[in-house]
Design a protein around this motif. Structure first.
Motif, PDB file in Angstrom:
ATOM      1  N   TYR A  66       0.332  -1.496   0.475  1.00 40.53           N
ATOM      2  CA  TYR A  66       0.034   0.277  -0.022  1.00 40.53           C
ATOM      3  C   TYR A  66       1.160   1.488   0.545  1.00 40.53           C
ATOM      4  CZ  TYR A  66      -3.622  -3.147   1.299  1.00 40.53           C
ATOM      5  OH  TYR A  66      -4.516  -4.938   1.408  1.00 40.53           O
ATOM      6  N   PRO A  67       1.787   0.976  -0.902  1.00 41.92           N
ATOM      7  CA  PRO A  67       2.562   2.270  -0.889  1.00 41.92           C
ATOM      8  C   PRO A  67       1.526   3.787  -1.250  1.00 41.92           C
ATOM      9  CG  PRO A  67       2.938   1.115  -2.801  1.00 41.92           C
ATOM     10  CD  PRO A  67       2.448  -0.258  -2.149  1.00 41.92           C
ATOM     11  N   GLY A 127      -1.005   1.077  -6.144  1.00 37.64           N
ATOM     12  CA  GLY A 127      -0.312   1.348  -5.091  1.00 37.64           C
ATOM     13  C   GLY A 127      -1.447   1.416  -3.748  1.00 37.64           C
ATOM     14  N   HIS A 174       5.709   1.922  -5.973  1.00 40.41           N
ATOM     15  CA  HIS A 174       6.185   0.657  -5.210  1.00 40.41           C
ATOM     16  C   HIS A 174       7.401   0.158  -4.609  1.00 40.41           C
ATOM     17  CE1 HIS A 174       2.090  -0.463  -6.528  1.00 40.41           C
ATOM     18  NE2 HIS A 174       1.902  -1.485  -5.262  1.00 40.41           N
TER      19      HIS A 174
END
Length: 618
Positions: free
Chosen positions: A56-57, A187, A231
């Motif tokens: 989950y960037p 993301g 990512h």
């Protein structure tokens, strides 16, 4: 008055489509950590780390700046970030509804000519805001509202490209920006890719020859890869060793392990019709929007089918894509289906758009058939908001988390139960993640080690706790022997005798500790040798516990699955404590514990009455 300035060009209804939902969410926003993934996300965001696979960037980098706001706790600031993203998603509903209805008019003329379209769009946005699924996600840290907003923006960009192409003034930059946002949106969550067939259809339906434009597709793909580059956060931050570094993506193998979600179970259940029906019901329009909303959705789709068919077909393609993957491919076990419900958030956003079209359709028909008078106009406008008001009233109480301290208190009570330099093993995520937040972000009880049993099978997790596992025997175990039970017992044997060893309530009832005796200390249990005599439950533990929202002394109605479990654990621990005290002859203390348990969990009252009846206590 100059209407051509900045303020003159502002769309007041667009501003309301964001500000009204945000105001609603601020009324019900959780003040601190909650259960499920909350503590983990909060810790990852605060430390600019990596959450569970796929990391989950985008969500982490989006929410991180909010942690510097001078309001509330870090948890509240991040919850506020989610509320803002949900408000943006509602604005996305407004924007798309207005776009879908572009060129539509009613019998109204003059300065109110465009009001019906904008009010229908605003009503759709507020309706979406008040749905049970989005409201729940918006009260605490969740990535899905941000994802839904990005999906709406890409849809809008595809419509802008179609408009420019069909007018002979094509602007491929819209497609390139949309491709970038698709990569970036992954993301927030990988279900972003399920919207790509719809976006592709919107391009193809404008001109089927578009599939032969290899140069433009290559450029769009490059922009998508550029967006997916978010990512790289996993790799860059892994070398900084943040507080939470899930998967430790320092090399290509671990990076792919994270991105491809290799850490999750792959065994799927045998599917029968009952399970299939439950999986399909994870997407439930009548539940989210009521039967009236379902009818408006159908009306909106029917109205546009003969005017802008590609929009309806695009929605149906998205529906098929989501169901094919989330239901067909995932084949989620029955007890975990609730986890897939939030995956449909982008689809609910599109559904709200068609509901807005349905509202406009009914309004248009009514305006044509009724006399043109100011009271009737006002009445028609008011009717547009009957659906959002109804859904708001239905969902407010169960989504009101403004006084929800149960997860925070449960975690702090756990920490208060432990002596200096203890180690405590956790089992369930909701028992562990709030502790991660308190220790890693709020810096509480840093003398403790709090290993999470299901993660003891991973080397990257052992690396994150060098004080316990730098020279641990767990590193020598082959992977086939690294079951949670085996790794826990091996680690316990290493720690026992060096420091106090505890387990939480869930761990006690998940593992057989045949070689130990468990002595209760509040909602935790100390592991001792069988030679250690049974001791009374610690008298100094329960009086220092905070039980806000548990004893009915706070106006906190919110109950999700794990909140209910935490309350039941309090009750079960008090029942166990009360029975132990009664066996040891401490009648008054035992009765007190049992009576508190009955107040916490009335469903256990028959069991408690059966225990107290021989004592003549009611």
């Amino acid at each position: 008055m100059n209407n051509n300035g900045i303020f003159g060009r502002l769309d007041a209804f667009a501003i309301l489509s964001f500000s009204i939902p945000l105001f609603i969410y601020l009324l019900t926003l959780a003040p601190t950590v909650t259960f499920f993934d909350s503590g983990e996300f909060l810790t990852a965001i605060a430390s600019l780390g990596v959450a569970h696979s796929p990391g989950y960037p985008l969500f982490i980098n989006y929410a991180k700046p909010f942690t510097f706001l001078p309001i509330g706790s870090v948890a509240f600031r991040i919850n506020f970030a989610t509320a803002v993203s949900a408000g943006l998603a509602c604005y996305g509903v407004y924007l798309l509804t207005v776009k879908f209805l572009e060129g539509e008019e009613t019998s109204w003329q003059g300065r109110f000519r465009g009001v019906p379209v904008k009010l229908s769009a605003l009503a759709a946005a507020v309706t979406f805001a008040c749905t049970a699924r989005l409201w729940l996600q918006s009260n605490h840290d969740k990535p899905y509202p941000l994802l839904a907003f990005i999906c709406a923006m890409v849809f809008y960009l595809m419509l802008l490209w179609r408009e420019s192409f069909l007018s002979g003034d094509e602007r491929p930059a819209y497609v390139y920006l949309g491709a970038f946002l698709c990569g970036l949106g992954a993301g927030a969550h990988q279900i972003m890719v399920l919207m790509i067939p719809t976006y592709a259809f919107l391009l193809w339906s404008a001109d089927r020859r578009v599939i032969l434009r290899f140069k433009e597709f290559f450029i769009a793909f490059a922009f998508g890869v550029l967006g997916f580059g978010i990512h790289l956060h996993l790799v860059v931050r892994a070398f900084q060793n943040p507080v939470l570094n899930w998967g430790d993506s320092k090399n290509l193998e671990q990076f792919l392990w994270n991105i491809l979600r290799k850490g999750y179970p792959t065994e799927k259940p045998n599917r029968d019709l009952g399970l299939l029906w439950s999986q399909l019901n994870a997407f439930n329009i009548p539940f989210e929007f009521t039967l009236a909303g379902m009818a408006l959705l159908v009306i909106g789709m029917a109205y546009l089918f003969f005017k802008k068919r590609e929009l309806v077909l695009g929605y149906l393609i998205a529906l098929g894509s989501f169901l094919a993957v989330i239901v067909g491919y995932f084949n989620t076990p029955g007890e975990l289906i609730f986890l897939t419900e939030e995956f449909f958030t982008p689809l609910y956003l599109l559904s709200a758009v068609f509901i807005g079209v349905g509202l406009f359709t009914l309004f248009k028909e009514a305006a044509q058939r009724l006399p043109d008078s100011v009271p009737l106009r006002a009445g028609l406008l008011a009717l547009l908001f009957m659906l959002p008001v109804t859904i708001f009233a239905r969902n407010f109480v169960e989504n009101d988390q403004h006084d929800n301290y149960i997860a925070f208190d449960y975690a702090t009570n756990t920490l208060r139960s432990l002596p200096q330099d203890a180690v405590m093993y956790t089992w369930g995520d909701s028992g562990a993640f709030p502790l991660w937040y308190l220790q890693g972000v709020e810096r509480m009880r840093e003398d403790l080690d709090l290993p999470h049993t299901p993660h003891l099978v991973f080397d990257w997790y052992l690396d994150s706790m060098p004080r316990m596992f730098k020279n641990s025997q767990l590193r020598q175990l082959p992977m086939e022997q690294r079951s949670p039970d085996n790794t826990l017992l091996t680690s316990v044997m290493e720690q026992y005798g060096r420091r106090p060893v505890f387990v939480d309530f869930s761990t006690k009832y998940s593992i057989n500790f045949n070689n130990f005796v468990l002595h209760q200390r509040g909602i935790t249990f100390r592991l001792d040798s069988p030679n250690v005599p049974q001791s009374q439950p610690d008298l100094d533990t329960w009086p220092v516990y905070s039980l806000r929202g548990v004893l009915g002394d706070h106006d906190m109605f919110f109950r999700d699955l794990d909140t209910g479990k935490a309350i039941l654990i309090y009750a079960a621990a008090l029942i166990e404590s009360g029975q132990t005290r009664l066996r040891m002859g401490q009648t008054d203390a035992g009765v007190r514990d049992l009576q508190i348990a009955a107040a916490i969990s009335p469903e256990n009252k028959p069991q408690i009455d059966a225990i107290l009846r021989p004592l003549g206590v009611r």
